[in-house]
Enzyme design. Structure first.
Site, PDB file in Angstrom:
ATOM      1  N   LYS A  30       0.836  -1.205   0.000  1.00  0.00           N
ATOM      2  CA  LYS A  30       0.000   0.000   0.000  1.00  0.00           C
ATOM      3  C   LYS A  30       0.873   1.258   0.000  1.00  0.00           C
ATOM      4  O   LYS A  30       0.676   2.164  -0.802  1.00  0.00           O
ATOM      5  CB  LYS A  30      -0.909  -0.037   1.228  1.00  0.00           C
ATOM      6  CG  LYS A  30      -1.994   0.979   1.208  1.00  0.00           C
ATOM      7  CD  LYS A  30      -2.937   0.770   2.377  1.00  0.00           C
ATOM      8  CE  LYS A  30      -3.731  -0.508   2.226  1.00  0.00           C
ATOM      9  NZ  LYS A  30      -4.514  -0.867   3.378  1.00  0.00           N
ATOM     10  N   ARG A  99      -3.421   2.614   8.717  1.00  0.00           N
ATOM     11  CA  ARG A  99      -3.742   1.383   7.981  1.00  0.00           C
ATOM     12  C   ARG A  99      -2.550   0.464   7.898  1.00  0.00           C
ATOM     13  O   ARG A  99      -1.426   0.909   7.663  1.00  0.00           O
ATOM     14  CB  ARG A  99      -4.123   1.699   6.524  1.00  0.00           C
ATOM     15  CG  ARG A  99      -5.406   2.417   6.337  1.00  0.00           C
ATOM     16  CD  ARG A  99      -5.541   2.789   4.855  1.00  0.00           C
ATOM     17  NE  ARG A  99      -6.680   3.642   4.621  1.00  0.00           N
ATOM     18  CZ  ARG A  99      -7.895   3.194   4.328  1.00  0.00           C
ATOM     19  NH1 ARG A  99      -8.109   1.900   4.211  1.00  0.00           N
ATOM     20  NH2 ARG A  99      -8.881   4.034   4.143  1.00  0.00           N
ATOM     21  N   GLY A 108      -7.971  -7.495   4.189  1.00  0.00           N
ATOM     22  CA  GLY A 108      -8.829  -7.554   5.370  1.00  0.00           C
ATOM     23  C   GLY A 108      -8.283  -8.372   6.525  1.00  0.00           C
ATOM     24  O   GLY A 108      -8.970  -8.584   7.515  1.00  0.00           O
ATOM     25  N   MET A 110      -5.597  -7.726   8.411  1.00  0.00           N
ATOM     26  CA  MET A 110      -5.028  -6.938   9.509  1.00  0.00           C
ATOM     27  C   MET A 110      -5.920  -5.716   9.768  1.00  0.00           C
ATOM     28  O   MET A 110      -7.001  -5.619   9.237  1.00  0.00           O
ATOM     29  CB  MET A 110      -3.593  -6.552   9.166  1.00  0.00           C
ATOM     30  CG  MET A 110      -2.662  -7.749   9.181  1.00  0.00           C
ATOM     31  SD  MET A 110      -0.979  -7.289   8.889  1.00  0.00           S
ATOM     32  CE  MET A 110      -1.026  -6.714   7.213  1.00  0.00           C
ATOM     33  N   ARG A 342      -3.152  -1.108  -6.419  1.00  0.00           N
ATOM     34  CA  ARG A 342      -2.235  -2.244  -6.434  1.00  0.00           C
ATOM     35  C   ARG A 342      -2.577  -3.044  -7.690  1.00  0.00           C
ATOM     36  O   ARG A 342      -3.658  -2.862  -8.258  1.00  0.00           O
ATOM     37  CB  ARG A 342      -2.381  -3.105  -5.193  1.00  0.00           C
ATOM     38  CG  ARG A 342      -3.749  -3.689  -5.056  1.00  0.00           C
ATOM     39  CD  ARG A 342      -3.976  -4.366  -3.736  1.00  0.00           C
ATOM     40  NE  ARG A 342      -5.411  -4.554  -3.571  1.00  0.00           N
ATOM     41  CZ  ARG A 342      -6.022  -4.822  -2.453  1.00  0.00           C
ATOM     42  NH1 ARG A 342      -5.340  -4.957  -1.349  1.00  0.00           N
ATOM     43  NH2 ARG A 342      -7.322  -4.980  -2.414  1.00  0.00           N
ATOM     44  N   HIS A 458     -15.410  -8.144   0.237  1.00  0.00           N
ATOM     45  CA  HIS A 458     -14.447  -9.054   0.872  1.00  0.00           C
ATOM     46  C   HIS A 458     -14.612 -10.473   0.317  1.00  0.00           C
ATOM     47  O   HIS A 458     -13.647 -11.132  -0.067  1.00  0.00           O
ATOM     48  CB  HIS A 458     -14.676  -9.036   2.385  1.00  0.00           C
ATOM     49  CG  HIS A 458     -13.818  -9.996   3.127  1.00  0.00           C
ATOM     50  ND1 HIS A 458     -14.213 -11.284   3.415  1.00  0.00           N
ATOM     51  CD2 HIS A 458     -12.555  -9.872   3.593  1.00  0.00           C
ATOM     52  CE1 HIS A 458     -13.239 -11.892   4.055  1.00  0.00           C
ATOM     53  NE2 HIS A 458     -12.222 -11.061   4.181  1.00  0.00           N
ATOM     54  N   ARG A 636       6.602 -49.642 -18.444  1.00  0.00           N
ATOM     55  CA  ARG A 636       7.266 -50.140 -17.240  1.00  0.00           C
ATOM     56  C   ARG A 636       6.829 -51.575 -16.976  1.00  0.00           C
ATOM     57  O   ARG A 636       5.627 -51.881 -16.983  1.00  0.00           O
ATOM     58  CB  ARG A 636       6.896 -49.272 -16.047  1.00  0.00           C
ATOM     59  CG  ARG A 636       7.580 -49.755 -14.789  1.00  0.00           C
ATOM     60  CD  ARG A 636       7.246 -48.881 -13.626  1.00  0.00           C
ATOM     61  NE  ARG A 636       5.895 -49.119 -13.150  1.00  0.00           N
ATOM     62  CZ  ARG A 636       5.343 -48.388 -12.186  1.00  0.00           C
ATOM     63  NH1 ARG A 636       6.009 -47.400 -11.646  1.00  0.00           N
ATOM     64  NH2 ARG A 636       4.119 -48.662 -11.774  1.00  0.00           N
ATOM     65  N   SER A 787      14.272 -42.720 -15.160  1.00  0.00           N
ATOM     66  CA  SER A 787      13.053 -41.953 -14.933  1.00  0.00           C
ATOM     67  C   SER A 787      12.828 -41.894 -13.428  1.00  0.00           C
ATOM     68  O   SER A 787      12.789 -42.937 -12.765  1.00  0.00           O
ATOM     69  CB  SER A 787      11.864 -42.607 -15.640  1.00  0.00           C
ATOM     70  OG  SER A 787      10.713 -41.825 -15.438  1.00  0.00           O
ATOM     71  N   GLY A 789      11.000 -41.900 -10.259  1.00  0.00           N
ATOM     72  CA  GLY A 789       9.691 -42.233  -9.691  1.00  0.00           C
ATOM     73  C   GLY A 789       9.601 -41.536  -8.349  1.00  0.00           C
ATOM     74  O   GLY A 789       9.899 -42.104  -7.302  1.00  0.00           O
ATOM     75  N   ASN A 791       7.213 -40.587  -6.545  1.00  0.00           N
ATOM     76  CA  ASN A 791       6.253 -41.000  -5.505  1.00  0.00           C
ATOM     77  C   ASN A 791       6.972 -41.914  -4.517  1.00  0.00           C
ATOM     78  O   ASN A 791       6.952 -41.697  -3.306  1.00  0.00           O
ATOM     79  CB  ASN A 791       5.071 -41.755  -6.122  1.00  0.00           C
ATOM     80  CG  ASN A 791       4.371 -40.940  -7.188  1.00  0.00           C
ATOM     81  OD1 ASN A 791       4.367 -39.721  -7.137  1.00  0.00           O
ATOM     82  ND2 ASN A 791       3.787 -41.624  -8.164  1.00  0.00           N
ATOM     83  N   ASP A 792       7.613 -42.940  -5.063  1.00  0.00           N
ATOM     84  CA  ASP A 792       8.348 -43.840  -4.173  1.00  0.00           C
ATOM     85  C   ASP A 792       9.602 -43.186  -3.609  1.00  0.00           C
ATOM     86  O   ASP A 792       9.978 -43.440  -2.459  1.00  0.00           O
ATOM     87  CB  ASP A 792       8.716 -45.133  -4.917  1.00  0.00           C
ATOM     88  CG  ASP A 792       7.545 -46.114  -4.893  1.00  0.00           C
ATOM     89  OD1 ASP A 792       7.012 -46.357  -3.807  1.00  0.00           O
ATOM     90  OD2 ASP A 792       7.164 -46.597  -5.971  1.00  0.00           O
ATOM     91  N   CYS A 855       8.496 -39.319 -13.714  1.00  0.00           N
ATOM     92  CA  CYS A 855       7.133 -39.786 -13.982  1.00  0.00           C
ATOM     93  C   CYS A 855       6.289 -39.912 -12.717  1.00  0.00           C
ATOM     94  O   CYS A 855       5.208 -40.473 -12.763  1.00  0.00           O
ATOM     95  CB  CYS A 855       7.156 -41.095 -14.756  1.00  0.00           C
ATOM     96  SG  CYS A 855       7.958 -42.433 -13.863  1.00  0.00           S
ATOM     97  N   TYR A 875      12.428 -34.596 -19.860  1.00  0.00           N
ATOM     98  CA  TYR A 875      10.957 -34.503 -19.862  1.00  0.00           C
ATOM     99  C   TYR A 875      10.390 -34.792 -18.479  1.00  0.00           C
ATOM    100  O   TYR A 875      11.070 -35.339 -17.609  1.00  0.00           O
ATOM    101  CB  TYR A 875      10.345 -35.502 -20.867  1.00  0.00           C
ATOM    102  CG  TYR A 875      10.568 -36.951 -20.511  1.00  0.00           C
ATOM    103  CD1 TYR A 875       9.684 -37.634 -19.666  1.00  0.00           C
ATOM    104  CD2 TYR A 875      11.656 -37.656 -21.018  1.00  0.00           C
ATOM    105  CE1 TYR A 875       9.901 -38.968 -19.334  1.00  0.00           C
ATOM    106  CE2 TYR A 875      11.870 -38.988 -20.701  1.00  0.00           C
ATOM    107  CZ  TYR A 875      10.985 -39.634 -19.855  1.00  0.00           C
ATOM    108  OH  TYR A 875      11.190 -40.942 -19.513  1.00  0.00           O
TER     109      TYR A 875
HETATM  110  C1  PEP Z   1       6.698 -43.409  -8.658  1.00  0.00           C
HETATM  111  O1  PEP Z   1       6.995 -44.112  -7.707  1.00  0.00           O
HETATM  112  O2  PEP Z   1       6.888 -42.193  -8.680  1.00  0.00           O
HETATM  113  C2  PEP Z   1       6.066 -44.008  -9.846  1.00  0.00           C
HETATM  114  C3  PEP Z   1       5.834 -43.279 -10.923  1.00  0.00           C
HETATM  115  O3  PEP Z   1       5.653 -45.275  -9.746  1.00  0.00           O
HETATM  116  P1  PEP Z   1       4.316 -45.721  -9.000  1.00  0.00           P
HETATM  117  O4  PEP Z   1       3.570 -44.495  -8.606  1.00  0.00           O
HETATM  118  O5  PEP Z   1       3.569 -46.569  -9.942  1.00  0.00           O
HETATM  119  O6  PEP Z   1       4.851 -46.467  -7.829  1.00  0.00           O
HETATM  120 MG    MG Z   2       6.974 -46.260  -7.976  1.00  0.00          MG
END
Ligand code: PEP
Ligand code: MG
Length: 907
Positions: A30, A99, A108, A110, A342, A458, A636, A787, A789, A791-792, A855, A875
């Site tokens: 502000k 203000r 809003g 503060m 702003r 608001h 895979r 690649s 992974g 998640n694991d 992936c 990628y």
């Molecule tokens: C991962 O682990 O990131 C993965 C792509 O394999 P999944 O989710 O199938 O275990």
């Molecule tokens: Mg996995």
């Protein structure tokens, strides 16, 4: 602790004449923008800013910096000279607003106190300026704000007294209250202050000022400000600036008023100034929705000269800021004042349209347009919307304040919203108007509807920022929060728990559940085969397509999709995927095919089951490889956690026990039980999965690879251009990889020999375990590509089960501030990212041409995509609907990293 040198160097107080918009860290948004507008010569009231440095010192030391009071007095003295009025002067008093204003906008969240400097002694002088009614109105507002903010009195005490006064006078809103009533109300408010806050409003203007400043500092750490920062990822350490600005008054009579406007429509992005105006009102009346606002066209009708001047200033601001501006203004006796500007918050749909329109107008270039939108906004535009027409039962139409299609149960308080949403039910929060106290409910609601307020209320501003659907100004219905119900115009009732559908794009609220259809943006992307020619009438969809075309031109990071069905492969291509980065073959063997894996593992009918798996796999990939002709398809090999394919141990044990109790036997079932017991794992996600299963039951690998080789060969024979790649999951050691690779090569050799064709297929490895990442130099010797992974890799790096993440302690950790993000959604750059870094470096050192991809789910997460681009991956691969998000983010990453290299990244 602030050191002396710091306090000497960093100003604690600054005049608006000395700042500019680059000084947001010190002056807050502000203050910096007021200073900028002062520089531009716009009609801004005089004032000065207490900097964030002063606030930080206050927060750390628990008291103001020693020199602050003197510095404030000095600036106040300058302000008195500029304004030509005295602070505490009984004849012509200067009043100021106090203000908050932080680095990042926290609408809003503060505190603000207006009319500071008004006392019993100065009141008559103010009445000379704008009349008795006006002066008492200012006084009761000051008492109310001071009582609430400085003395901590509950807002309801004042609101209830106001409501009683309105009822007694038979008026709908506060503007109908006369001078006598306002004088009585002021006296009552002061009694409330004494009874509930233990003190009266100070009659020393300087004491009012000092204590107001202190309470604004403290509001930085108020509950709602902290919650908002947590949600928005704003650091707790920044502190707020405090703006001390000469008051100008929109409530001195019919030639005065207050308004809030945008240089373009913030909900749709349509060009042209857009806003709300209220004659004879102060700014808070416009924003809190307590009165029905007029439009800017109405202002044109009422005060054409003021309207024309306002439009001129809006044009100046948009040109100067090269973006949509959100402006607060006040008209005092036909004189226009700009109180704040702003860069305006906007809905995701508006963000795309505005960015492209500004680029078309030559205000910015396409690179800049690209970095002004983001993947999170695009994601929300890809959500389904309501099907038009149909049998929808529209009960009311208000202002389309924030787009989106939401269906949920009605609730009437923030608390109820939180409770019902915690039970996993979707809610629509209905309030006459919202206040910052409703934030917790707005965060969990699918949509917010209010009977009052306009596009700048608001509710509208916060919902847009949160990406929630919102309809405001539903004047035809009464939202009765005491009785927990909505009374419709025809007297019909919608009760708490009733399901309603809210269309934030049209402003319609319907009884019951409406049908949804794919978003027009998603439809346009799917329909656009040649991206240069967007096949859509929808301006937002057309803007999205154009920005994606630009992102594709700019990005270096490829985007593939995770897909294992023909439908997903087609959708992925429609969304612009450049191949399939992960086909999870175990997904193709679930459902009624699950028993085939069970038969192989339990060695009952194994040969036939393997033959069937081979046949099905060949058939599925023939289709998919054909659909993706010319594009890479990474397949895979099987990676089932075994418990997903075998019967449940407890169920099976019970069945066998029941049969035995009857004195009978079932040899097949007993065999199955023995095998399930043999392979039973307490922790199947860390057990016989991926390459481990393929090592233990290598016939599965043989069957899959032969099938893939056959599909590949078949397409080659047909003159097609399949781009098969084979990937091995859950590897932790080079020996596992070498063994699996040898077996893949020999199965491919078998097909080659049988078909008389040379089948060269790249073989890669998933990096899903810290050990794999840390031994990547070894693994790269036996893999053409990696690649990640993630998640694991996240699961095993953090030691947190990915299957329990949503219900586990992570939520509590976030509440306690131990985690600021969910590492399963957004890549943990510091830990998991570091492993990836090591893996890329060591992998590429061992094999310079090593392909690198990702992936895991993070492949479609906006922040993670940028990390992957900066890491130099080839990628990312994500679910098909997230492909456009990844394309956009990859383009932004390229532009932003070029700017960093050029030393010009300002974001
Ligand atoms: C991962 O682990 O990131 C993965 C792509 O394999 P999944 O989710 O199938 O275990
Ligand atoms: Mg996995």
């Amino acid at each position: 602790m602030t050191t002396l040198t710091q306090s000497v160097r960093t100003p604690l107080v600054m005049s608006l004449h000395d700042g500019d918009r680059t000084m947001v860290d010190l002056l807050g948004g502000k203050g910096a923008n007021l200073a900028e507008m002062t520089r531009l010569g716009l009609p801004v009231p005089h004032g000065f800013v207490i900097t964030t440095e002063a606030c930080r010192t206050y927060l750390v030391d628990g008291k103001e910096p020693a020199e602050l009071q003197v510095l404030v007095l000095e600036r106040l003295h300058e302000l008195v000279i500029e304004a030509g009025r005295g602070f505490g002067d009984v004849a012509d008093p200067l009043l100021v607003s106090v203000r908050s204003g932080a680095r990042f906008s926290m609408p809003g969240m503060m505190e603000t106190i207006l009319n500071v400097g008004l006392t019993d002694a100065t009141l008559p002088g103010l009445a000379d300026r704008g009349g008795e009614r006006f002066a008492w109105d200012c006084y009761r507002r000051l008492t109310q704000m001071y009582g609430r903010t400085v003395l901590g009195v509950g807002a309801d005490f004042f609101e209830d007294a106001l409501a009683r006064a309105r009822e007694a006078r038979g008026v709908a809103d506060d503007s109908g209250l006369d001078a006598d009533t306002l004088r009585e109300l002021t006296a009552e408010f002061r009694r409330i202050c004494v009874e509930q806050g233990g003190e009266d409003l100070p009659q020393d203007p300087h004491e009012q000022l000092v204590r107001s400043i202190r309470s604004v500092f403290e509001s930085w750490n108020g509950d709602r400000a902290r919650l908002y920062r947590l949600h928005e990822g704003i650091s707790d350490d920044l502190g707020t600036a405090v703006n001390i600005i000469e008051m100008v008054f929109g409530n001195t009579g019919p030639d005065s008023g207050s308004g809030v406007c945008f240089t373009r429509n913030p909900a749709t992005g349509a060009p042209g100034a857009y806003g709300d105006y209220l004659p004879n009102a102060q700014g808070e009346d416009v924003v809190n929705g307590s009165r029905v606002t007029l439009s800017l066209d109405d202002l044109d009708r009422l005060q054409p000269a003021v309207h024309a001047e306002l439009l001129r200033h809006l044009e100046t601001l948009e040109r100067h800021y090269t973006d949509v501006c959100d402006v607060e203004f006040t008209v005092e006796d036909a004189h226009l004042w700009i109180l704040q500007t702003r860069v305006g918050k906007r809905s995701p749909a508006a963000a795309f349209r505005i960015a492209v329109d500004l680029a078309d107008a030559g205000t910015i270039d396409m690179d800049e347009a690209l970095v002004r939108v983001d993947g999170g906004q695009l994601q929300s535009l890809l959500h389904p919307q309501f099907a038009p027409g149909g049998t929808s039962d529209v009960v009311a139409t208000g202002l389309a304040a924030s787009p989106g299609a939401a269906v949920g149960e009605l609730v009437f308080s923030s608390g109820a919203a939180v409770i019902v949403a915690a039970q996993g039910r979707k809610v629509v929060l209905a309030r006459p108007e919202t206040s910052p106290d409703d934030l917790a409910g707005m965060l969990v609601a699918e949509a917010v509807i209010t009977s009052r307020g306009g596009l700048t209320s608001h509710a509208a501003v916060v919902a847009r920022g949160l990406g929630r659907a919102c309809v405001t100004g539903l004047r035809d219905l009464e939202i009765d929060v005491r009785e927990h119900r909505i009374v419709l115009q025809d007297g019909a009732i919608l009760a708490e728990g009733d399901v309603v559908s809210v269309d934030g794009s049209t402003g319609e609220v319907c009884r019951g559940r409406r049908d949804v259809r794919p978003s027009p943006v998603a439809a346009a992307l799917q329909a656009t085969t040649v991206l240069e020619a967007p096949a859509t009438e929808d301006p937002t969809a057309a803007a999205v397509v154009r920005l994606l075309v630009h992102a594709d031109l700019r990005r270096h990071l490829g985007v593939r999709a995770n897909a294992e069905t023909l439908a997903d492969a087609k959708a992925a291509k429609g969304f612009g995927a450049q191949g399939i980065g992960l086909a999870r073959t175990e997904h193709m063997l679930l459902g009624d095919r699950r028993v085939l894996v069970e038969k192989v593992v339990t060695d009952s009918g194994r040969t036939e089951a393997l033959a069937k798996i081979e046949e099905l796999t060949r058939h599925d990939f023939l289709e998919i490889l054909e659909e993706m002709d010319g594009l890479p398809v990474v397949v895979r090999l099987l990676d089932p956690p075994l418990h997903e394919f075998l019967p449940d141990l407890v169920d099976l044990s019970t069945r066998v026990a029941v049969i035995e109790e009857r004195g009978q036997h079932d040899a097949g079932l007993e065999h199955l039980l023995a095998v399930v017991r043999r392979w039973h794992e307490v922790n199947p996600m860390l057990g016989l999965r991926g390459v481990r299963l393929l090592a233990v039951v290598p016939e599965l690998l043989d069957a899959q690879v032969r099938a893939l080789g056959d599909a590949y060969a078949e397409l080659l024979v047909r003159g097609r251009n399949p781009q098969l790649e084979i990937m091995i999951p859950l590897v932790s050691d080079e020996k596992e990889l070498k063994q699996a690779r040898a077996r893949i090569e020999s199965a491919l050799a078998e097909v080659s020999a049988r078909r008389g064709l040379d089948l060269t297929v790249p073989i890669g490895v998933m990096i899903e375990l810290p050990r794999a990442a840390l031994t990547s130099g070894d693994l790269a010797r036996s893999a053409e590509f990696f690649s990640f992974g993630t998640n694991d890799l996240t699961q095993t790096t953090w030691g947190i089960s990915r299957d329990d993440a949503e219900t586990s302690f992570l939520g509590l950790y976030r509440q306690q501030g131990l985690l600021s993000f969910d590492p399963f959604d957004t890549l943990d750059e510091r830990g998991v990212g570091r492993l990836m870094h090591i893996s890329c470096e060591e992998g590429r050192a061992a094999r310079p041409a090593l392909g690198l991809g990702l992936c895991g789910e993070h492949g479609g997460d906006p922040a993670s995509v940028r990390f992957c681009a900066d890491l130099g991956l080839d990628y990312v691969s994500c679910s098909p609907p997230r492909v456009p998000v990844a394309r956009l983010e990859a383009g932004r990453a390229a532009v932003l990293s070029e700017r960093v290299d050029a030393g010009s990244d300002t974001r």
